[in-house]
Design a protein around this motif. Structure first.
Motif, PDB file in Angstrom:
ATOM      1  N   UNK A 210      52.498  23.912  38.091  1.00 48.32           N
ATOM      2  CA  UNK A 210      51.643  24.153  39.273  1.00 48.32           C
ATOM      3  C   UNK A 210      52.130  25.384  40.038  1.00 48.32           C
ATOM      4  N   UNK A 211      51.204  26.121  40.637  1.00 44.33           N
ATOM      5  CA  UNK A 211      51.567  27.377  41.312  1.00 44.33           C
ATOM      6  C   UNK A 211      52.138  27.156  42.709  1.00 44.33           C
ATOM      7  N   UNK A 212      53.394  26.705  42.760  1.00 44.52           N
ATOM      8  CA  UNK A 212      54.001  26.421  44.061  1.00 44.52           C
ATOM      9  C   UNK A 212      55.249  27.255  44.272  1.00 44.52           C
ATOM     10  N   UNK A 213      55.189  28.185  45.199  1.00 42.42           N
ATOM     11  CA  UNK A 213      56.350  29.015  45.525  1.00 42.42           C
ATOM     12  C   UNK A 213      56.542  30.118  44.509  1.00 42.42           C
ATOM     13  N   UNK A 214      57.087  31.246  44.968  1.00 39.35           N
ATOM     14  CA  UNK A 214      57.328  32.369  44.062  1.00 39.35           C
ATOM     15  C   UNK A 214      58.547  32.060  43.184  1.00 39.35           C
ATOM     16  N   UNK A 215      58.448  32.417  41.900  1.00 35.97           N
ATOM     17  CA  UNK A 215      59.591  32.280  40.987  1.00 35.97           C
ATOM     18  C   UNK A 215      59.758  33.611  40.272  1.00 35.97           C
ATOM     19  N   UNK A 216      60.846  33.754  39.458  1.00 36.16           N
ATOM     20  CA  UNK A 216      61.004  35.066  38.852  1.00 36.16           C
ATOM     21  C   UNK A 216      60.476  35.159  37.420  1.00 36.16           C
ATOM     22  N   UNK A 217      59.631  34.186  37.013  1.00 32.57           N
ATOM     23  CA  UNK A 217      58.968  34.277  35.705  1.00 32.57           C
ATOM     24  C   UNK A 217      57.472  34.023  35.916  1.00 32.57           C
ATOM     25  N   UNK A 218      56.690  34.207  34.831  1.00 36.47           N
ATOM     26  CA  UNK A 218      55.244  33.999  34.974  1.00 36.47           C
ATOM     27  C   UNK A 218      54.894  32.547  34.673  1.00 36.47           C
ATOM     28  N   UNK A 219      54.086  31.924  35.538  1.00 35.41           N
ATOM     29  CA  UNK A 219      53.653  30.554  35.235  1.00 35.41           C
ATOM     30  C   UNK A 219      52.434  30.583  34.317  1.00 35.41           C
ATOM     31  N   UNK A 220      51.592  31.611  34.501  1.00 35.33           N
ATOM     32  CA  UNK A 220      50.363  31.701  33.703  1.00 35.33           C
ATOM     33  C   UNK A 220      50.702  31.726  32.212  1.00 35.33           C
ATOM     34  N   UNK A 221      51.741  32.481  31.835  1.00 35.97           N
ATOM     35  CA  UNK A 221      52.130  32.594  30.430  1.00 35.97           C
ATOM     36  C   UNK A 221      52.597  31.267  29.853  1.00 35.97           C
ATOM     37  N   UNK A 222      53.068  30.403  30.717  1.00 37.72           N
ATOM     38  CA  UNK A 222      53.667  29.139  30.267  1.00 37.72           C
ATOM     39  C   UNK A 222      52.715  27.960  30.355  1.00 37.72           C
ATOM     40  N   UNK A 223      51.533  28.198  30.927  1.00 36.22           N
ATOM     41  CA  UNK A 223      50.630  27.078  31.191  1.00 36.22           C
ATOM     42  C   UNK A 223      50.089  26.459  29.913  1.00 36.22           C
ATOM     43  N   UNK A 224      50.194  25.148  29.828  1.00 39.53           N
ATOM     44  CA  UNK A 224      49.602  24.388  28.724  1.00 39.53           C
ATOM     45  C   UNK A 224      48.673  23.363  29.340  1.00 39.53           C
ATOM     46  N   UNK A 225      47.427  23.351  28.915  1.00 37.00           N
ATOM     47  CA  UNK A 225      46.498  22.363  29.460  1.00 37.00           C
ATOM     48  C   UNK A 225      46.830  20.998  28.859  1.00 37.00           C
ATOM     49  N   UNK A 226      46.894  19.993  29.705  1.00 35.15           N
ATOM     50  CA  UNK A 226      47.225  18.663  29.179  1.00 35.15           C
ATOM     51  C   UNK A 226      46.080  18.077  28.358  1.00 35.15           C
ATOM     52  N   UNK A 227      44.875  18.631  28.530  1.00 32.97           N
ATOM     53  CA  UNK A 227      43.779  18.185  27.659  1.00 32.97           C
ATOM     54  C   UNK A 227      44.160  18.540  26.213  1.00 32.97           C
ATOM     55  N   UNK A 228      44.719  19.744  26.011  1.00 31.50           N
ATOM     56  CA  UNK A 228      45.169  20.151  24.667  1.00 31.50           C
ATOM     57  C   UNK A 228      46.402  19.355  24.232  1.00 31.50           C
ATOM     58  N   UNK A 229      47.300  19.131  25.195  1.00 29.34           N
ATOM     59  CA  UNK A 229      48.514  18.361  24.870  1.00 29.34           C
ATOM     60  C   UNK A 229      48.108  16.982  24.349  1.00 29.34           C
ATOM     61  N   UNK A 230      47.151  16.382  25.020  1.00 28.28           N
ATOM     62  CA  UNK A 230      46.732  15.033  24.606  1.00 28.28           C
ATOM     63  C   UNK A 230      46.171  15.036  23.179  1.00 28.28           C
ATOM     64  N   UNK A 231      45.345  16.052  22.877  1.00 34.56           N
ATOM     65  CA  UNK A 231      44.791  16.130  21.511  1.00 34.56           C
ATOM     66  C   UNK A 231      45.928  16.227  20.490  1.00 34.56           C
ATOM     67  N   UNK A 232      46.918  17.044  20.831  1.00 34.27           N
ATOM     68  CA  UNK A 232      48.067  17.243  19.950  1.00 34.27           C
ATOM     69  C   UNK A 232      48.830  15.922  19.747  1.00 34.27           C
ATOM     70  N   UNK A 233      49.072  15.210  20.849  1.00 38.35           N
ATOM     71  CA  UNK A 233      49.807  13.937  20.784  1.00 38.35           C
ATOM     72  C   UNK A 233      49.061  12.946  19.894  1.00 38.35           C
TER      73      UNK A 233
END
Ligand code: SAM
Ligand code: SF4
Length: 335
Positions: free
Chosen positions: A197-220
């Motif tokens: 979730x996009x909360x607070x500034x960090x020193x890496x990109x969150x967008x690059x790391x985002x995985x939709x849980x809809x896809x995660x569920x299909x994978x599981x």
């Protein structure tokens, strides 16, 4: 002025019965998605004392809170936190509170699990994003995998039920989504996957790391059979039962699904700021009314006024993941 309300019902008819309290913004880890490595923490003088936190929590319980979760930062690094937990345990004994629980990174469980169980803690959430010690180091920056494993074993010995929280991170732990669920089944743990979730500034990109849980569920579901349940915690998670292990698996997917309509919670920080929504900036200061008088009348009124402003929902969006939707880090509000 009329009498303060005893129940907390917001403008959308939702009853608030769950309080999450961030008892400290400090932490002994620096998880990459949560914090920058060099964090500036709140000055200690701004923190509520443990006695003040107890008083505030007790007022919330009087106003209908049935479930209380301590979080942070890392709740177990706050000095004397056990005394707060033991004191709050009195509300379990009277039946005023159904559950007192905690979300922790597990680093201090080896020391505290026995005492936590004695204080009435029956279940805890432990954050663990990987089973690979090196990756664990890379994600948490400062964490020690063996210490967390020892902590988990101590929790099991103490008879505390464990739910693992795993933030799904593309390119980092996506290959472990299935192994983690298998391992949790073997250990007798439930597992919840969480979207970043996009909360607070960090020193890496969150967008690059985002995985939709809809896809995660299909994978599981290529490896496990998930059976729908009507188990709900009033939060953004949806739960299924894993047929192969009989354990629960949850999906906290505030970005790909929005479940705000059933939200039953508010969040209190260690400075006495009440956030009515994790994903909005609006907040109410409870420290001033807390300190202004020994009676709780002002506090009740301040809480009523805050609940009357609880927003319909958050504004998180996948397209805006690289820009923090709220300036504060998850460690301030408590995840
Ligand atoms: N230190 C404790 C822990 O790690 O469990 C409690 C606080 S931590 C902020 C609570 C949860 O929030 C953890 O499961 C963590 O993985 C999650 N979290 C932190 N930052 C997040 C973010 N930006 N997006 C999604 N989850 C996040
Ligand atoms: Fe600390 Fe928890 Fe944030 Fe990791 S997720 S840095 S353990 S507060």
């Amino acid at each position: 002025m009329g009498a303060p309300y005893l129940n907390m019902i917001d403008p959308f008819g939702r009853t608030v019965s769950y309080l999450r309290v961030s008892v400290t913004d400090r932490c002994d880890f620096r998880c990459t998605y949560c914090m920058a490595e060099n964090m500036t923490f709140l000055p200690r003088k701004d923190l509520l004392t443990l006695e003040e936190l107890d008083r505030l929590c007790t007022v919330f319980i009087e106003k209908g809170v049935r479930k209380l979760r301590l979080t942070g930062g890392e709740p177990l690094v706050r000095k004397n936190i056990l005394s707060l937990i033991r004191n709050l345990g009195r509300h379990l004994k009277t039946g005023a509170l159904d559950e007192l629980t905690l979300t922790t990174n597990g680093s201090q469980l080896g020391r505290f699990a026995g005492e936590l169980a004695e204080a009435g803690i029956r279940r805890i959430n432990v954050s663990l994003d990987t089973l690979d010690p090196e990756k664990f180091r890379a994600i948490t920056r400062w964490g020690r995998f063996d210490q967390v494993m020892n902590g988990l074993a101590a929790a099991q010995r103490a008879g505390i039920d464990v739910k693992i929280n795993m933030v799904a991170l593309k390119g980092i732990n996506d290959e472990e989504l299935i192994p983690m669920l298998r391992w949790c089944g073997e250990q007798g743990f439930d597992l919840t996957y969480i979207e970043t979730m996009p909360m607070g500034e960090i020193d890496t990109s969150r967008g690059d790391r985002f995985l939709s849980l809809a896809d995660v569920r299909k994978h599981i579901e290529t490896a496990f059979t998930l059976e729908e349940t009507d188990y709900r915690t009033g939060g953004p998670a949806r739960y299924c039962t894993v047929r192969e292990s009989g354990r629960r698996v949850g999906f906290i997917s505030p970005l790909s699904h929005n479940f705000c309509e059933s939200c039953n919670r508010v969040r209190l920080t260690c400075t006495g700021t009440l956030y009515m929504c994790l994903g909005q900036e609006d907040a109410a200061d409870l420290r001033a009314p807390l300190r202004a008088s020994e009676s709780n009348e002002l506090l009740h009124r301040a809480i009523d006024a805050a609940i009357a402003r609880k927003p319909r929902g958050h504004d998180f969006a996948v397209e805006r993941l690289d820009k923090a939707a709220v300036q504060r880090h998850m460690s301030v509000t408590g995840g």
